[in-house]
Design a protein around this motif. Structure first.
Motif, PDB file in Angstrom:
ATOM      1  N   VAL A  63       0.827  -1.204   0.000  1.00 40.34           N
ATOM      2  CA  VAL A  63       0.000   0.000   0.000  1.00 40.34           C
ATOM      3  C   VAL A  63       0.870   1.267   0.000  1.00 40.34           C
ATOM      4  CG1 VAL A  63      -0.315   0.213   2.512  1.00 40.34           C
ATOM      5  CG2 VAL A  63      -2.093   1.011   0.966  1.00 40.34           C
ATOM      6  N   ILE A  64       2.069   1.209   0.566  1.00 38.87           N
ATOM      7  CA  ILE A  64       2.953   2.375   0.541  1.00 38.87           C
ATOM      8  C   ILE A  64       3.323   2.708  -0.898  1.00 38.87           C
ATOM      9  CG2 ILE A  64       5.239   3.251   1.183  1.00 38.87           C
ATOM     10  CD1 ILE A  64       4.888   1.767   3.841  1.00 38.87           C
ATOM     11  N   THR A  65       3.636   1.710  -1.685  1.00 37.83           N
ATOM     12  CA  THR A  65       3.959   1.931  -3.090  1.00 37.83           C
ATOM     13  C   THR A  65       2.746   2.489  -3.831  1.00 37.83           C
ATOM     14  OG1 THR A  65       5.542   0.115  -3.003  1.00 37.83           O
ATOM     15  CG2 THR A  65       4.817   0.819  -5.182  1.00 37.83           C
ATOM     16  N   GLN A  66       1.578   1.950  -3.534  1.00 34.73           N
ATOM     17  CA  GLN A  66       0.358   2.452  -4.172  1.00 34.73           C
ATOM     18  C   GLN A  66       0.090   3.898  -3.750  1.00 34.73           C
ATOM     19  OE1 GLN A  66      -2.189  -0.631  -2.703  1.00 34.73           O
ATOM     20  NE2 GLN A  66      -1.942  -1.885  -4.535  1.00 34.73           N
ATOM     21  N   ASN A  67       0.299   4.211  -2.483  1.00 37.59           N
ATOM     22  CA  ASN A  67       0.109   5.590  -2.019  1.00 37.59           C
ATOM     23  C   ASN A  67       1.095   6.534  -2.685  1.00 37.59           C
ATOM     24  OD1 ASN A  67      -2.024   4.972  -0.336  1.00 37.59           O
ATOM     25  ND2 ASN A  67      -0.776   4.866   1.514  1.00 37.59           N
ATOM     26  N   GLU A  68       2.324   6.073  -2.861  1.00 40.77           N
ATOM     27  CA  GLU A  68       3.320   6.912  -3.524  1.00 40.77           C
ATOM     28  C   GLU A  68       2.870   7.255  -4.943  1.00 40.77           C
ATOM     29  OE1 GLU A  68       8.055   7.018  -4.742  1.00 40.77           O
ATOM     30  OE2 GLU A  68       7.305   5.365  -3.526  1.00 40.77           O
ATOM     31  N   GLU A  69       2.387   6.259  -5.651  1.00 41.17           N
ATOM     32  CA  GLU A  69       1.907   6.485  -7.017  1.00 41.17           C
ATOM     33  C   GLU A  69       0.710   7.444  -7.029  1.00 41.17           C
ATOM     34  OE1 GLU A  69      -0.109   3.812 -10.476  1.00 41.17           O
ATOM     35  OE2 GLU A  69       1.595   2.940  -9.412  1.00 41.17           O
ATOM     36  N   THR A  70      -0.219   7.247  -6.110  1.00 37.49           N
ATOM     37  CA  THR A  70      -1.393   8.119  -6.009  1.00 37.49           C
ATOM     38  C   THR A  70      -0.978   9.556  -5.741  1.00 37.49           C
ATOM     39  OG1 THR A  70      -2.780   6.323  -5.210  1.00 37.49           O
ATOM     40  CG2 THR A  70      -3.509   8.555  -4.676  1.00 37.49           C
ATOM     41  N   VAL A  71      -0.042   9.740  -4.824  1.00 36.23           N
ATOM     42  CA  VAL A  71       0.403  11.086  -4.458  1.00 36.23           C
ATOM     43  C   VAL A  71       1.160  11.734  -5.614  1.00 36.23           C
ATOM     44  CG1 VAL A  71       1.886  12.398  -2.892  1.00 36.23           C
ATOM     45  CG2 VAL A  71       0.372  10.620  -1.987  1.00 36.23           C
ATOM     46  N   ARG A  72       2.051  10.982  -6.251  1.00 38.66           N
ATOM     47  CA  ARG A  72       2.797  11.555  -7.388  1.00 38.66           C
ATOM     48  C   ARG A  72       1.856  12.039  -8.494  1.00 38.66           C
ATOM     49  NH1 ARG A  72       8.281  11.126  -7.400  1.00 38.66           N
ATOM     50  NH2 ARG A  72       9.192   9.504  -6.125  1.00 38.66           N
ATOM     51  N   LYS A  73       0.818  11.272  -8.778  1.00 41.03           N
ATOM     52  CA  LYS A  73      -0.108  11.621  -9.861  1.00 41.03           C
ATOM     53  C   LYS A  73      -1.135  12.680  -9.464  1.00 41.03           C
ATOM     54  CE  LYS A  73       0.011   7.207 -12.294  1.00 41.03           C
ATOM     55  NZ  LYS A  73      -0.752   6.000 -12.616  1.00 41.03           N
ATOM     56  N   GLY A  74      -1.601  12.630  -8.231  1.00 42.36           N
ATOM     57  CA  GLY A  74      -2.747  13.445  -7.881  1.00 42.36           C
ATOM     58  C   GLY A  74      -2.521  14.652  -6.991  1.00 42.36           C
ATOM     59  N   PHE A  75      -1.367  14.757  -6.358  1.00 51.48           N
ATOM     60  CA  PHE A  75      -1.172  15.828  -5.382  1.00 51.48           C
ATOM     61  C   PHE A  75      -1.250  17.220  -5.995  1.00 51.48           C
ATOM     62  CE2 PHE A  75       1.469  18.744  -2.879  1.00 51.48           C
ATOM     63  CZ  PHE A  75       0.799  18.683  -1.671  1.00 51.48           C
ATOM     64  N   TRP A  76      -0.471  17.481  -7.027  1.00 53.59           N
ATOM     65  CA  TRP A  76      -0.420  18.833  -7.594  1.00 53.59           C
ATOM     66  C   TRP A  76      -1.740  19.225  -8.247  1.00 53.59           C
ATOM     67  CZ3 TRP A  76       2.918  21.583  -5.310  1.00 53.59           C
ATOM     68  CH2 TRP A  76       4.117  21.020  -4.869  1.00 53.59           C
ATOM     69  N   PRO A  77      -2.387  18.358  -9.010  1.00 57.07           N
ATOM     70  CA  PRO A  77      -3.699  18.745  -9.555  1.00 57.07           C
ATOM     71  C   PRO A  77      -4.723  19.068  -8.461  1.00 57.07           C
ATOM     72  CG  PRO A  77      -2.851  16.862 -10.770  1.00 57.07           C
ATOM     73  CD  PRO A  77      -1.940  17.076  -9.586  1.00 57.07           C
ATOM     74  N   LYS A  78      -4.776  18.253  -7.412  1.00 62.36           N
ATOM     75  CA  LYS A  78      -5.732  18.496  -6.322  1.00 62.36           C
ATOM     76  C   LYS A  78      -5.389  19.792  -5.596  1.00 62.36           C
ATOM     77  CE  LYS A  78      -8.741  17.429  -2.950  1.00 62.36           C
ATOM     78  NZ  LYS A  78      -9.620  16.339  -2.636  1.00 62.36           N
ATOM     79  N   LEU A  79      -4.127  19.992  -5.277  1.00 61.30           N
ATOM     80  CA  LEU A  79      -3.724  21.205  -4.578  1.00 61.30           C
ATOM     81  C   LEU A  79      -4.028  22.437  -5.411  1.00 61.30           C
ATOM     82  CD1 LEU A  79      -2.395  22.215  -1.943  1.00 61.30           C
ATOM     83  CD2 LEU A  79      -0.289  22.399  -3.266  1.00 61.30           C
ATOM     84  N   GLY A  80      -3.774  22.355  -6.707  1.00 62.50           N
ATOM     85  CA  GLY A  80      -4.056  23.483  -7.595  1.00 62.50           C
ATOM     86  C   GLY A  80      -5.526  23.873  -7.597  1.00 62.50           C
ATOM     87  N   LYS A  81      -6.417  22.891  -7.431  1.00 66.14           N
ATOM     88  CA  LYS A  81      -7.860  23.164  -7.430  1.00 66.14           C
ATOM     89  C   LYS A  81      -8.334  23.756  -6.108  1.00 66.14           C
ATOM     90  CE  LYS A  81      -8.984  19.308 -10.456  1.00 66.14           C
ATOM     91  NZ  LYS A  81      -9.571  17.971 -10.483  1.00 66.14           N
TER      92      LYS A  81
END
Length: 137
Positions: free
Chosen positions: A24-42
């Motif tokens: 799950v740590i690897t999955q979370n890393e992938e989720t964060v890499r892909k989704g953090f900046w778009p979500k924060l920008g919104k």
């Protein structure tokens, strides 16, 4: 990192100790890499703890941060990104309180690993976002 068996990965901690971590740590890393900046920008204008979130992001992806601390931060950041959470983000005034609780708890747990350079980078990125510029990742 290598597969360690049932739903775990083997990795080396910063102290060179072999650690078996959930996939799950690897999955979370992938989720964060892909989704953090778009979500924060919104939502960053509506999130009073944006600086903490960005500092946590930089700490999580810092090679010097121990794996256990990375796991805690990645889980908290993935919770922020997920579209479904305990209190929906669209509820005015309350929507980010669960996200705030999760990130504050995670940072409290890993406080020793959050460096001034992570906070400095966070302030720089938020200034760029306020000016309408893309964040330097």
């Amino acid at each position: 990192m290598k597969s360690g068996g049932d739903d775990t990965i083997s990795a080396r901690d910063s102290d060179e100790e072999e650690v078996h971590l959930p996939i799950v740590i690897t999955q979370n890393e992938e989720t964060v890499r892909k989704g953090f900046w778009p979500k924060l920008g919104k939502v960053f204008a509506h999130v009073p703890f944006a600086e903490e979130m960005v500092a946590a992001y930089y700490c999580a992806f810092d090679r010097a941060t121990p794996l256990r601390a990375k796991g805690v931060l990645l889980a908290a950041l993935a919770y922020f990104i997920m579209p479904i959470d305990a209190i929906p983000d669209f509820i005015l005034g309350l929507g980010f309180t669960d996200d705030l609780t999760v990130i504050v708890t995670a940072i409290a747990m890993i406080r020793a690993h959050m460096k001034a350079e992570h906070r400095d980078k966070a302030r720089e990125v938020l200034e760029r976002l306020r000016r309408g510029e893309a964040p330097a990742q």
